[in-house]
Design a protein around this motif. Structure first.
Motif, PDB file in Angstrom:
ATOM      1  N   UNK A 124       0.860  -1.181   0.000  1.00 48.89           N
ATOM      2  CA  UNK A 124       0.000   0.000   0.000  1.00 48.89           C
ATOM      3  C   UNK A 124       0.899   1.234   0.000  1.00 48.89           C
ATOM      4  N   UNK A 125       0.791   2.050  -1.044  1.00 48.25           N
ATOM      5  CA  UNK A 125       1.641   3.236  -1.168  1.00 48.25           C
ATOM      6  C   UNK A 125       0.924   4.510  -0.752  1.00 48.25           C
ATOM      7  N   UNK A 126      -0.386   4.539  -0.943  1.00 44.24           N
ATOM      8  CA  UNK A 126      -1.141   5.763  -0.689  1.00 44.24           C
ATOM      9  C   UNK A 126      -2.612   5.412  -0.626  1.00 44.24           C
ATOM     10  N   UNK A 127      -3.410   6.272  -0.021  1.00 45.49           N
ATOM     11  CA  UNK A 127      -4.854   6.079  -0.028  1.00 45.49           C
ATOM     12  C   UNK A 127      -5.528   7.444  -0.098  1.00 45.49           C
ATOM     13  N   UNK A 128      -6.675   7.499  -0.795  1.00 44.72           N
ATOM     14  CA  UNK A 128      -7.346   8.780  -1.017  1.00 44.72           C
ATOM     15  C   UNK A 128      -8.858   8.646  -0.867  1.00 44.72           C
ATOM     16  N   UNK A 129      -9.478   9.703  -0.300  1.00 38.77           N
ATOM     17  CA  UNK A 129     -10.927   9.778  -0.215  1.00 38.77           C
ATOM     18  C   UNK A 129     -11.474  10.363  -1.510  1.00 38.77           C
ATOM     19  N   UNK A 130     -12.541   9.825  -2.009  1.00 45.49           N
ATOM     20  CA  UNK A 130     -13.222  10.301  -3.204  1.00 45.49           C
ATOM     21  C   UNK A 130     -12.203  10.782  -4.244  1.00 45.49           C
ATOM     22  N   UNK A 131     -11.371   9.872  -4.725  1.00 45.63           N
ATOM     23  CA  UNK A 131     -10.252  10.248  -5.590  1.00 45.63           C
ATOM     24  C   UNK A 131     -10.663  10.687  -6.991  1.00 45.63           C
ATOM     25  N   UNK A 132      -9.766  11.434  -7.614  1.00 43.77           N
ATOM     26  CA  UNK A 132      -9.908  11.802  -9.024  1.00 43.77           C
ATOM     27  C   UNK A 132      -9.485  10.610  -9.874  1.00 43.77           C
ATOM     28  N   UNK A 133     -10.209  10.378 -10.953  1.00 44.73           N
ATOM     29  CA  UNK A 133      -9.867   9.294 -11.866  1.00 44.73           C
ATOM     30  C   UNK A 133      -9.442   9.879 -13.200  1.00 44.73           C
ATOM     31  N   UNK A 163     -15.770   5.706  -3.591  1.00 45.31           N
ATOM     32  CA  UNK A 163     -15.575   6.533  -2.407  1.00 45.31           C
ATOM     33  C   UNK A 163     -14.145   6.556  -1.881  1.00 45.31           C
ATOM     34  N   UNK A 164     -13.359   5.553  -2.188  1.00 43.91           N
ATOM     35  CA  UNK A 164     -11.982   5.474  -1.683  1.00 43.91           C
ATOM     36  C   UNK A 164     -11.121   4.740  -2.716  1.00 43.91           C
ATOM     37  N   UNK A 165      -9.825   5.049  -2.682  1.00 47.50           N
ATOM     38  CA  UNK A 165      -8.864   4.310  -3.513  1.00 47.50           C
ATOM     39  C   UNK A 165      -7.614   4.050  -2.691  1.00 47.50           C
ATOM     40  N   UNK A 166      -7.113   2.829  -2.755  1.00 56.37           N
ATOM     41  CA  UNK A 166      -5.870   2.414  -2.097  1.00 56.37           C
ATOM     42  C   UNK A 166      -4.890   2.097  -3.216  1.00 56.37           C
ATOM     43  N   UNK A 205     -14.743   1.708   2.136  1.00 58.80           N
ATOM     44  CA  UNK A 205     -14.669   2.663   3.249  1.00 58.80           C
ATOM     45  C   UNK A 205     -14.193   1.950   4.513  1.00 58.80           C
ATOM     46  N   UNK A 206     -14.719   0.743   4.746  1.00 59.44           N
ATOM     47  CA  UNK A 206     -14.316  -0.036   5.911  1.00 59.44           C
ATOM     48  C   UNK A 206     -12.838  -0.431   5.819  1.00 59.44           C
ATOM     49  N   UNK A 207     -12.412  -0.935   4.663  1.00 56.46           N
ATOM     50  CA  UNK A 207     -11.015  -1.342   4.491  1.00 56.46           C
ATOM     51  C   UNK A 207     -10.081  -0.146   4.610  1.00 56.46           C
ATOM     52  N   UNK A 208     -10.474   0.971   4.034  1.00 56.70           N
ATOM     53  CA  UNK A 208      -9.677   2.200   4.084  1.00 56.70           C
ATOM     54  C   UNK A 208      -9.397   2.596   5.534  1.00 56.70           C
ATOM     55  N   UNK A 209     -10.397   2.418   6.392  1.00 57.36           N
ATOM     56  CA  UNK A 209     -10.222   2.762   7.798  1.00 57.36           C
ATOM     57  C   UNK A 209      -9.263   1.844   8.532  1.00 57.36           C
ATOM     58  N   UNK A 210      -9.080   0.635   8.036  1.00 52.08           N
ATOM     59  CA  UNK A 210      -8.169  -0.322   8.669  1.00 52.08           C
ATOM     60  C   UNK A 210      -6.718  -0.149   8.178  1.00 52.08           C
ATOM     61  N   UNK A 211      -6.573   0.228   6.904  1.00 49.44           N
ATOM     62  CA  UNK A 211      -5.245   0.318   6.296  1.00 49.44           C
ATOM     63  C   UNK A 211      -4.518   1.577   6.773  1.00 49.44           C
ATOM     64  N   UNK A 212      -3.254   1.416   7.159  1.00 47.54           N
ATOM     65  CA  UNK A 212      -2.450   2.540   7.644  1.00 47.54           C
ATOM     66  C   UNK A 212      -1.407   2.991   6.622  1.00 47.54           C
ATOM     67  N   UNK A 213      -1.012   2.100   5.731  1.00 50.42           N
ATOM     68  CA  UNK A 213       0.030   2.411   4.738  1.00 50.42           C
ATOM     69  C   UNK A 213       1.193   1.450   4.866  1.00 50.42           C
TER      70      UNK A 213
END
Length: 275
Positions: A124-133, A163-166, A205-213
């Protein structure tokens, strides 16, 4: 697991052309794929209700239309992976977030369609809320209607990344692969993407909250086996331009037919009369 270091420059150069949400290369040691229990716990359907999220509305998922194995649930999962490891099984269309030596949270996913599947390891390199595609140029060539987003589609309910991108990297190289949400919830459980891992928006959204990087991400082979290297889709062939059609040659105008000339009259005969 030890990542092989050879071939990085060639692999990176070859694959950068594939663009986002699509990422031949290197990879890791082998061991048996971890075992999941055949009797998972019951999923909590209330987790898929509609919700407001950072200024956007996340629609409810009609869980009665979703096969139970694709709904989020804690399952028995035996492995020696460090908690936080993400294991993706394309053969079963599920993603495991390891929580202990014998447990994991399991999510339903959609994976790459034919010709876009891959396997190997990443982080996991980065994570973003409501990312641009931003669609890659190869995708725009296949679907010219996406040209309007060549500079990026802002985040929102219709954005393909949801809603999220990892964001995933392998040995520091971004091959364009993401774990992300999707507005196309019916695609979960199928081969539908260009190589990215799709999830229900509520699940990402749930996974995003668990992942730290920095978490380790393992993508099993198409048959559910541990990968021994990074295997990426073949580089798409450049489209061969069609030869230009020869210029039309204008035919000369037809000469109009003239009516036939009248027959020549005999010359007049003159006579001399003596008065």
């Amino acid at each position: 697991m030890v990542l092989a270091r050879f071939g990085m420059v060639a692999a990176a150069t070859a694959m950068m052309a594939l663009g986002a949400c699509v990422p031949e290369g290197m990879m890791m040691a082998t061991s048996a794929a971890p075992a999941a229990s055949a009797a998972p716990a019951t999923a909590d359907a209330t987790e898929y209700a509609a919700r407001a999220d950072n200024g956007f509305s996340v629609p409810a998922i009609p869980v009665d239309q979703v096969p139970p194995q694709y709904l989020r649930q804690t399952v028995a999962y035996t492995s020696d992976f460090t908690p936080g490891t993400i294991v993706i099984d394309p053969s079963q269309k599920v993603l495991y977030y390891v929580t202990g030596p014998k447990s994991a949270v399991r999510y339903g996913i959609a994976v790459g369609k034919e010709g876009f599947g891959w396997s190997g390891e990443a982080n996991v390199a980065e994570k973003k809320l409501w990312p641009t595609w931003t669609p890659p140029k190869e995708m725009i060539a296949r679907k010219p209607e996406l040209a309007k987003w060549e500079k990026g589609q802002p985040g929102g309910p219709t954005n393909p990344l949801g809603a999220r991108a990892i964001y995933l990297n392998t040995n520091g190289v971004d091959y364009g692969y993401r774990i992300h949400g999707t507005p196309e919830w019916k695609s979960i459980g199928s081969n539908a993407s260009s190589g990215c891992i799709r999830m229900f928006n509520q699940d990402v959204i749930d996974l995003y909250g668990r992942v730290q990087g920095g978490e380790r991400v393992i993508v099993l082979t198409s048959t559910g086996e541990m990968p021994t290297k990074l295997t990426l889709p073949p580089k798409p062939k450049a489209a061969t331009p069609k030869p230009a059609a020869p210029a039309a040659v204008e035919a000369p105008a037809a000469t109009p037919e003239l009516p036939p000339l009248p027959a020549m009259l005999p010359p007049p005969v003159f006579t001399t009369t003596t008065l």
